[in-house]
Every structure is written in structure tokens, then in C-alpha cells.
Write a protein that holds these residues in place. Sequence first.
Motif, PDB file in Angstrom:
ATOM      1  N   GLY A  23       6.182   4.030   0.374  1.00 42.48           N
ATOM      2  CA  GLY A  23       7.121   3.597   1.404  1.00 42.48           C
ATOM      3  C   GLY A  23       6.448   2.649   2.393  1.00 42.48           C
ATOM      4  N   VAL A  24       6.873   2.711   3.637  1.00 39.40           N
ATOM      5  CA  VAL A  24       6.318   1.802   4.643  1.00 39.40           C
ATOM      6  C   VAL A  24       4.844   2.080   4.938  1.00 39.40           C
ATOM      7  CG1 VAL A  24       8.535   1.290   5.724  1.00 39.40           C
ATOM      8  CG2 VAL A  24       7.177   3.195   6.560  1.00 39.40           C
ATOM      9  N   ASP A  25       4.341   3.235   4.541  1.00 32.19           N
ATOM     10  CA  ASP A  25       2.911   3.518   4.700  1.00 32.19           C
ATOM     11  C   ASP A  25       2.059   2.556   3.875  1.00 32.19           C
ATOM     12  OD1 ASP A  25       3.403   5.592   6.447  1.00 32.19           O
ATOM     13  OD2 ASP A  25       3.314   7.131   4.884  1.00 32.19           O
ATOM     14  N   ALA A  26       2.672   1.865   2.924  1.00 32.36           N
ATOM     15  CA  ALA A  26       1.946   0.885   2.113  1.00 32.36           C
ATOM     16  C   ALA A  26       1.338  -0.199   2.991  1.00 32.36           C
ATOM     17  CB  ALA A  26       2.866   0.269   1.065  1.00 32.36           C
ATOM     18  N   ILE A  27       1.993  -0.520   4.112  1.00 29.68           N
ATOM     19  CA  ILE A  27       1.453  -1.538   5.018  1.00 29.68           C
ATOM     20  C   ILE A  27       0.084  -1.100   5.529  1.00 29.68           C
ATOM     21  CG2 ILE A  27       1.763  -2.680   7.264  1.00 29.68           C
ATOM     22  CD1 ILE A  27       4.797  -2.595   6.728  1.00 29.68           C
ATOM     23  N   ALA A  28      -0.008   0.118   6.012  1.00 32.94           N
ATOM     24  CA  ALA A  28      -1.277   0.614   6.537  1.00 32.94           C
ATOM     25  C   ALA A  28      -2.328   0.739   5.438  1.00 32.94           C
ATOM     26  CB  ALA A  28      -1.078   1.960   7.221  1.00 32.94           C
ATOM     27  N   ILE A  29      -1.912   1.172   4.259  1.00 34.39           N
ATOM     28  CA  ILE A  29      -2.845   1.348   3.142  1.00 34.39           C
ATOM     29  C   ILE A  29      -3.472   0.018   2.750  1.00 34.39           C
ATOM     30  CG2 ILE A  29      -2.983   1.926   0.678  1.00 34.39           C
ATOM     31  CD1 ILE A  29      -0.770   4.069   1.313  1.00 34.39           C
ATOM     32  N   VAL A  30      -2.638  -1.002   2.586  1.00 31.54           N
ATOM     33  CA  VAL A  30      -3.152  -2.316   2.182  1.00 31.54           C
ATOM     34  C   VAL A  30      -3.974  -2.929   3.311  1.00 31.54           C
ATOM     35  CG1 VAL A  30      -2.537  -4.634   1.411  1.00 31.54           C
ATOM     36  CG2 VAL A  30      -1.267  -2.676   0.561  1.00 31.54           C
ATOM     37  N   ALA A  33      -7.388  -1.375   3.305  1.00 33.13           N
ATOM     38  CA  ALA A  33      -8.167  -1.871   2.167  1.00 33.13           C
ATOM     39  C   ALA A  33      -8.659  -3.289   2.435  1.00 33.13           C
ATOM     40  CB  ALA A  33      -7.324  -1.830   0.897  1.00 33.13           C
ATOM     41  N   MET A  34      -7.811  -4.111   3.069  1.00 31.35           N
ATOM     42  CA  MET A  34      -8.195  -5.483   3.380  1.00 31.35           C
ATOM     43  C   MET A  34      -9.334  -5.504   4.402  1.00 31.35           C
ATOM     44  SD  MET A  34      -5.812  -8.662   4.622  1.00 31.35           S
ATOM     45  CE  MET A  34      -5.507  -7.954   6.226  1.00 31.35           C
ATOM     46  N   VAL A  35      -9.245  -4.661   5.415  1.00 28.67           N
ATOM     47  CA  VAL A  35     -10.310  -4.575   6.419  1.00 28.67           C
ATOM     48  C   VAL A  35     -11.620  -4.144   5.762  1.00 28.67           C
ATOM     49  CG1 VAL A  35     -11.093  -3.294   8.462  1.00 28.67           C
ATOM     50  CG2 VAL A  35      -8.769  -4.218   8.368  1.00 28.67           C
ATOM     51  N   LEU A  49      -5.724  -9.054  -1.124  1.00 29.01           N
ATOM     52  CA  LEU A  49      -5.067  -7.993  -0.372  1.00 29.01           C
ATOM     53  C   LEU A  49      -4.182  -8.574   0.734  1.00 29.01           C
ATOM     54  CD1 LEU A  49      -8.024  -5.500  -0.293  1.00 29.01           C
ATOM     55  CD2 LEU A  49      -5.794  -5.088  -1.363  1.00 29.01           C
ATOM     56  N   ASP A  50      -4.592  -9.690   1.301  1.00 30.47           N
ATOM     57  CA  ASP A  50      -3.758 -10.349   2.302  1.00 30.47           C
ATOM     58  C   ASP A  50      -2.439 -10.813   1.683  1.00 30.47           C
ATOM     59  OD1 ASP A  50      -3.183 -11.502   4.901  1.00 30.47           O
ATOM     60  OD2 ASP A  50      -3.565 -13.449   3.963  1.00 30.47           O
ATOM     61  N   ARG A  51      -2.502 -11.367   0.480  1.00 23.31           N
ATOM     62  CA  ARG A  51      -1.261 -11.783  -0.207  1.00 23.31           C
ATOM     63  C   ARG A  51      -0.385 -10.584  -0.531  1.00 23.31           C
ATOM     64  NH1 ARG A  51      -5.015 -14.983  -2.824  1.00 23.31           N
ATOM     65  NH2 ARG A  51      -4.854 -13.785  -4.741  1.00 23.31           N
ATOM     66  N   ILE A  52      -0.992  -9.489  -0.969  1.00 24.76           N
ATOM     67  CA  ILE A  52      -0.224  -8.271  -1.245  1.00 24.76           C
ATOM     68  C   ILE A  52       0.408  -7.763   0.039  1.00 24.76           C
ATOM     69  CG2 ILE A  52      -0.381  -5.854  -1.977  1.00 24.76           C
ATOM     70  CD1 ILE A  52      -2.621  -6.772  -3.920  1.00 24.76           C
ATOM     71  N   LEU A  53      -0.360  -7.771   1.131  1.00 28.44           N
ATOM     72  CA  LEU A  53       0.156  -7.318   2.421  1.00 28.44           C
ATOM     73  C   LEU A  53       1.343  -8.168   2.862  1.00 28.44           C
ATOM     74  CD1 LEU A  53      -0.108  -5.424   4.856  1.00 28.44           C
ATOM     75  CD2 LEU A  53      -1.745  -7.050   5.825  1.00 28.44           C
ATOM     76  N   GLN A  54       1.272  -9.462   2.651  1.00 29.98           N
ATOM     77  CA  GLN A  54       2.394 -10.333   3.003  1.00 29.98           C
ATOM     78  C   GLN A  54       3.642  -9.966   2.214  1.00 29.98           C
ATOM     79  OE1 GLN A  54       1.177 -14.428   2.642  1.00 29.98           O
ATOM     80  NE2 GLN A  54      -0.556 -14.122   4.023  1.00 29.98           N
TER      81      GLN A  54
END
Length: 70
Positions: A23-30, A33-35, A49-54
Motif C-alpha cells: 500500500g502507501v507504505d511502499a513510499i517509505a520502503i522505497v 532503500a534509496m537513502v 530507486l528514485d525512478r521507482i519512487l516516482q
Amino acid sequence: MMLTSFRPFATRREADALLAAHGVDAIAIVHEAMVAAVRAGDRRAADRLDRILQHVETAVDTAPVRHATG
């Protein structure tokens, strides 16, 4: 889910899979991981990961709003 594939258009499928699973927790997960990738100096992974986050953020922002009915 492994985020190591570098196939074209895979980022959208990975974003969709992350959203379906978390769900929306995917934003925090990605984001986390990017950090971690940035801290490790892995620019290629961080860019991916930035592209996935976008994609994840766009999917969340454009999703229809569900109103609770009670």
C-alpha cells in the motif's frame, strides 16, 4: 522482492508490485532503500530507486479517493 532488474519499463511493474504488497507504505520502503543506496555510494541503484519512487508517488497521488462509509 528484489529491486535489481535493469530492464526497460520494469520500474513501473516493480512500483505496482510494491503498492499491491504494501500500500502507501511502499513510499517509505522505497525511500529508505534509496537513502541506503546513496549512503553506500551506489549511484546506479539510487537512480533506479528514485525512478521507482516516482512511479509509486504518482500512482498514490492519482489513485481515486476512497471515502469511508459507515
